[in-house]
Design an enzyme around this catalytic site. Structure first.
Site, PDB file in Angstrom:
ATOM      1  N   ASP A   4       0.844  -1.194   0.000  1.00 12.07           N
ATOM      2  CA  ASP A   4       0.000   0.000   0.000  1.00 12.07           C
ATOM      3  C   ASP A   4       0.882   1.246   0.000  1.00 12.07           C
ATOM      4  O   ASP A   4       2.037   1.199   0.417  1.00 12.07           O
ATOM      5  CB  ASP A   4      -0.868   0.050   1.265  1.00 12.07           C
ATOM      6  CG  ASP A   4      -1.807  -1.126   1.348  1.00 12.07           C
ATOM      7  OD1 ASP A   4      -2.125  -1.711   0.310  1.00 12.07           O
ATOM      8  OD2 ASP A   4      -2.213  -1.451   2.490  1.00 12.07           O
TER       9      ASP A   4
HETATM   10  N1  URA Z   1      -1.203  -5.870   3.961  1.00 14.03           N
HETATM   11  C1  URA Z   1      -1.688  -4.607   3.919  1.00 14.03           C
HETATM   12  O1  URA Z   1      -2.718  -4.306   4.490  1.00 14.03           O
HETATM   13  N2  URA Z   1      -0.983  -3.708   3.212  1.00 14.03           N
HETATM   14  C2  URA Z   1       0.171  -3.971   2.580  1.00 14.03           C
HETATM   15  O2  URA Z   1       0.757  -3.080   1.979  1.00 14.03           O
HETATM   16  C3  URA Z   1       0.650  -5.288   2.646  1.00 14.03           C
HETATM   17  C4  URA Z   1      -0.051  -6.228   3.338  1.00 14.03           C
END
Ligand code: URA
Length: 235
Positions: free
Chosen positions: A102
């Site tokens: 993310d």
């Molecule tokens: N889980 C999440 O919520 N975000 C990420 O970036 C990776 C795993």
């Protein structure tokens, strides 16, 4: 492969731009002899304005992703490609993240132009476990380990339960999560299902490969062969 195609595929410009570059005499061998479109010495002997060429395909990079960068080529804001040489976003085959993070997740990110390798690593059957460090908004309640290990946790809007995930509390509001799969916002949604909220998230490892301590946030380099092997080793 022809010289024009090689350089265009490495992102040095369109075919026309590369042809112009070759005509201008900017492309030489390692002894300074000007190359024409019909020449194609070994990759490591080609120079552009005296500089060695970028590495050939297949190429795999390791990046310590900072907060605020999206894993996308077409986002209006900052993207992980802004952290790499401009040419790298124009390579063919393109460099893709192996399991996106993310925008506000930090840490270990691999990028590759090798589609087979990418699928091998992200496929749950490869058992390349991913470990995340989460900082939480509220104190842990004690039910998280059981909930995440159950193999029955159903995330909002999904019909297939999550595979069992590992959980280790580090402090009142900190935990390590180990995932076998990579669903959209998975860790954040798991903690939301547990009645908590993730404030910070960092990926620490993929398989037996740890985020190297010397790789500062925003830094990247080519993945070393022994590091790629470590990805497939059990942590
Ligand atoms: N889980 C999440 O919520 N975000 C990420 O970036 C990776 C795993």
């Amino acid at each position: 492969m022809k010289l024009v195609k090689l350089l265009a595929n490495l992102g040095y410009g369109s075919r026309k731009e590369v042809q112009r570059m070759i005509k201008s005499g900017a492309v030489t061998d390692d002894e300074g002899h000007v190359l024409g479109e019909g020449n194609l010495p070994p990759h490591e002997k080609i120079r552009i304005r005296g500089e060695e060429l970028d590495p050939p395909s297949p190429l795999t990079l390791i990046l310590n992703k900072p907060d605020g960068y999206t894993c996308s080529t077409d986002d209006a804001g900052d993207t992980i490609y802004d952290l790499l040489p401009t040419r790298f976003a124009c390579r063919n085959p393109g460099l893709n993240p192996i399991g996106r993070l993310d925008k506000d997740t930090t840490g270990l990110l691999l990028l590759t132009d090798d589609g087979k390798l990418l699928h091998r690593i992200i496929h749950p059957k490869s058992h390349c476990l991913k470990v995340y460090h989460a900082v939480l908004d509220r104190p842990l309640e004690g039910h998280e380990a059981g909930l995440f290990a159950s193999g029955e946790l159903l995330l909002n809007g999904e019909t297939k339960p999550l595979l069992p995930a590992g959980f280790e509390a580090l402090s009142e509001k900190e935990a390590l999560i180990t995932l076998h799969e990579g669903r959209y916002h998975q860790v954040r949604r798991m903690f939301a299902a547990a009645g908590n909220h993730v404030l910070q998230l960092k990926r620490l490892s993929i398989g037996g490969l740890q985020l190297p301590a010397e790789l500062e946030e925003g830094e990247w380099r080519e993945l070393r062969p022994e590091e790629l092997e470590a990805v497939f080793e059990k942590p």
